[in-house]
Write an enzyme that holds these catalytic residues in place. Structure first.
Site, mmCIF file in Angstrom:
data_model
loop_
_atom_site.group_PDB
_atom_site.id
_atom_site.type_symbol
_atom_site.label_atom_id
_atom_site.label_comp_id
_atom_site.label_asym_id
_atom_site.label_seq_id
_atom_site.Cartn_x
_atom_site.Cartn_y
_atom_site.Cartn_z
ATOM 1 N N CYS A 1 0.800 -1.224 0.000
ATOM 2 C CA CYS A 1 0.000 0.000 0.000
ATOM 3 C C CYS A 1 0.836 1.280 0.000
ATOM 4 O O CYS A 1 0.306 2.371 -0.194
ATOM 5 C CB CYS A 1 -0.916 0.014 1.222
ATOM 6 S SG CYS A 1 -0.009 -0.013 2.796
ATOM 7 N N GLU B 1 -6.912 -5.875 -0.951
ATOM 8 C CA GLU B 1 -7.033 -4.797 0.051
ATOM 9 C C GLU B 1 -5.922 -3.777 -0.130
ATOM 10 O O GLU B 1 -4.809 -4.117 -0.529
ATOM 11 C CB GLU B 1 -6.970 -5.426 1.444
ATOM 12 C CG GLU B 1 -7.000 -4.435 2.601
ATOM 13 C CD GLU B 1 -5.648 -4.302 3.292
ATOM 14 O OE1 GLU B 1 -5.614 -3.730 4.397
ATOM 15 O OE2 GLU B 1 -4.627 -4.743 2.721
ATOM 16 N N ARG C 1 -9.871 2.227 11.307
ATOM 17 C CA ARG C 1 -8.994 1.786 10.222
ATOM 18 C C ARG C 1 -9.796 1.665 8.925
ATOM 19 O O ARG C 1 -10.574 0.733 8.744
ATOM 20 C CB ARG C 1 -8.364 0.442 10.579
ATOM 21 C CG ARG C 1 -7.301 -0.074 9.597
ATOM 22 C CD ARG C 1 -6.827 -1.467 9.986
ATOM 23 N NE ARG C 1 -5.672 -1.916 9.241
ATOM 24 C CZ ARG C 1 -4.409 -1.682 9.589
ATOM 25 N NH1 ARG C 1 -4.158 -1.008 10.700
ATOM 26 N NH2 ARG C 1 -3.408 -2.122 8.844
ATOM 27 N N ARG D 1 -9.926 0.920 4.990
ATOM 28 C CA ARG D 1 -9.202 0.244 3.925
ATOM 29 C C ARG D 1 -10.136 -0.009 2.748
ATOM 30 O O ARG D 1 -11.314 -0.310 2.940
ATOM 31 C CB ARG D 1 -8.627 -1.106 4.413
ATOM 32 C CG ARG D 1 -7.461 -0.970 5.390
ATOM 33 C CD ARG D 1 -6.244 -0.376 4.719
ATOM 34 N NE ARG D 1 -5.063 -0.326 5.566
ATOM 35 C CZ ARG D 1 -4.713 0.720 6.305
ATOM 36 N NH1 ARG D 1 -5.502 1.801 6.319
ATOM 37 N NH2 ARG D 1 -3.607 0.711 7.010
#
Length: 456
Positions: free
Chosen positions: A101, A139, A183, A185
């Site tokens: 990421c 993800e 969080r 994502r």
């Protein structure tokens, strides 16, 4: 026994499952960018059989194998670097992976597809094309959905669609699936377009079971006092609510965490001049600098040093020695030929090594990261409900007596929804790094549970 005591005795992985029905049908999956198994745990629980896993980080591989690859006679393949994966000698129902990421993370250099790690998406496309799984789940950080990365996201979705998949994506927050962690994502889901129900998939809805930090992290106190409601006029200067407030900052309640920063303000922002002995006059000087440092008339930056000439117009009867005193106290620093600015000028660095301290009753801690955080958790609650006394009460009852603790690797594991039985890396630093990189287990569980209904 309080509810928090009961929860602490439970395996958090079991906590988010009671309202769910486990799918018994077996399916196969491939674990790309496997890390320490954040995808593998929920998929296995749902009846999946891992046929192979790909990872290049040596420490992550050690942790992964210690937890999952314990049978020397297993036919499961260790596939190493994704760049070497081609057509596999077996069929795969689902391919999953947390694609690196950093290219889109604000913590990285934001190079996107120009980053070598961003180019790993080309390998993802190749593996999907050659092995034609029924579905996939990938993800990444929320930053991939931001306007500056629109071209990259469109490129990824377009390529996966071209390979013969109905592709959908959505940002999911770990808090909505039973974890006290804020969080966000992005999850990119694809279903092969020759399957009967390929268009029917929708992302899972948030769960009802919301828990707090004190329900997960051991060694911290919980109080069940009822929070007061306030008018925004009381909590905010001029009654104007700042646009930057996050999801867990109510406009009519006192915050459940304290931020240590000199370049921001608010009813739970702790400044250097709150922690160091300073006179009312010195506090006034600091507040004037705080209020004016971002004004464009004083410079183009988002925070500019202010010269003595500017400050003496803003502060009546200002003496240069007053500024020098604040420099000696390490609250201000002098920038040659420019003026004065705060010595603590980065929010990420905080003050005295502390960025934030969350109270036990907080709904969610900030996003855990691989690089670590300067966030702490108070070990005692704060029941003060008077806005004018709230910050000082926190300083006296929690900060000064050091009634707060850093997060441990075990805390990270719980906040990511890993089971109690999971074997953490021997090094605390390595453990926290690995969990910060991991996907939240309950999010994948709930997402995969829905997805499997459309492919099995």
């Amino acid at each position: 026994m309080q509810i928090s005591d009961k929860i602490q005795q439970l395996d958090l992985f079991q906590l988010f499952k009671p309202n769910l029905v486990t799918i018994k049908t077996k399916f196969t999956f491939l674990d790309l960018f496997a890390g320490i198994g954040g995808f593998r745990i929920p998929l296995s629980e749902l009846g999946g059989i891992c046929m192979g896993y790909s990872e290049i980080d040596k420490e992550a591989i050690k942790t992964y194998q210690k937890n999952f690859v314990t049978d020397p006679d297993s036919n499961e393949l260790f596939l190493g670097d994704i760049t070497n994966i081609n057509q596999l000698p077996f069929d795969i129902d689902v391919i999953v992976g947390g694609v690196p990421c950093q290219p889109w993370s604000i913590a990285g250099k934001l190079k996107g597809l120009d980053d070598p790690r961003g180019k790993l998406w080309l390998d993802v496309f190749r593996v999907v094309e050659l092995n034609k799984p029924k579905a996939f789940i990938f993800e990444n950080v929320k930053g991939l959905t931001e306007p500056r990365n629109k071209g990259s996201l469109n490129y990824i979705i377009s390529n996966l669609t071209t390979l013969g998949y109905v592709v959908k994506y959505q940002v999911l927050n770990s808090y909505d699936f039973g974890l006290p962690q804020d969080r966000d994502r992005i999850f990119i889901v694809g279903i092969r377009n020759d399957l009967e129900n390929c268009w029917g998939f929708t992302f899972p809805k948030p769960l009802d079971n919301k828990i707090k930090l004190c329900d997960v992290i051991t060694g911290i106190q919980k109080s069940d006092f009822v929070k007061k409601k306030f008018s925004p006029k009381i909590l905010f200067e001029g009654g104007k609510v700042p646009a930057s407030r996050g999801r867990f900052q109510k406009v009519d309640e006192l915050n459940d965490f304290f931020t240590f920063a000199d370049i921001r303000d608010g009813h739970t922002t702790v400044h250097s001049w709150d922690l160091t002995e300073t006179s009312d006059r010195e506090k006034l000087i600091c507040k004037v600098i705080l209020k004016n440092r971002r004004k464009k008339i004083y410079g183009p930056k988002d925070g500019n040093p202010l010269s003595f000439e500017v400050l003496e117009k803003l502060i009546p009867n200002l003496d240069p020695q007053e500024l020098d005193s604040l420099v000696q106290k390490e609250i201000l620093r002098s920038v040659e030929d420019k003026g004065y600015e705060f010595a603590n000028s980065k929010i990420s660095s905080g003050i005295n090594g502390i960025s934030k301290i969350f109270l036990p009753q907080s709904n969610a801690i900030a996003t855990l990261t691989a690089t670590g955080t300067r966030d702490f958790v108070a070990t005692v609650s704060l029941e003060c409900q008077e806005p004018e006394l709230y910050k000082q009460s926190f300083i006296q009852k929690i900060y000064l007596p050091y009634k707060f603790k850093p997060l441990t690797a075990q805390d990270y594991a719980k906040l990511q929804g890993f089971p109690e039985s999971f074997q953490i890396a021997d090094s605390e630093t390595t453990g926290k790094h690995q969990f910060g990189n991991a996907v939240s287990v309950p999010v994948v569980y709930n997402l995969a549970k829905v997805l499997l209904k459309f492919i099995l």
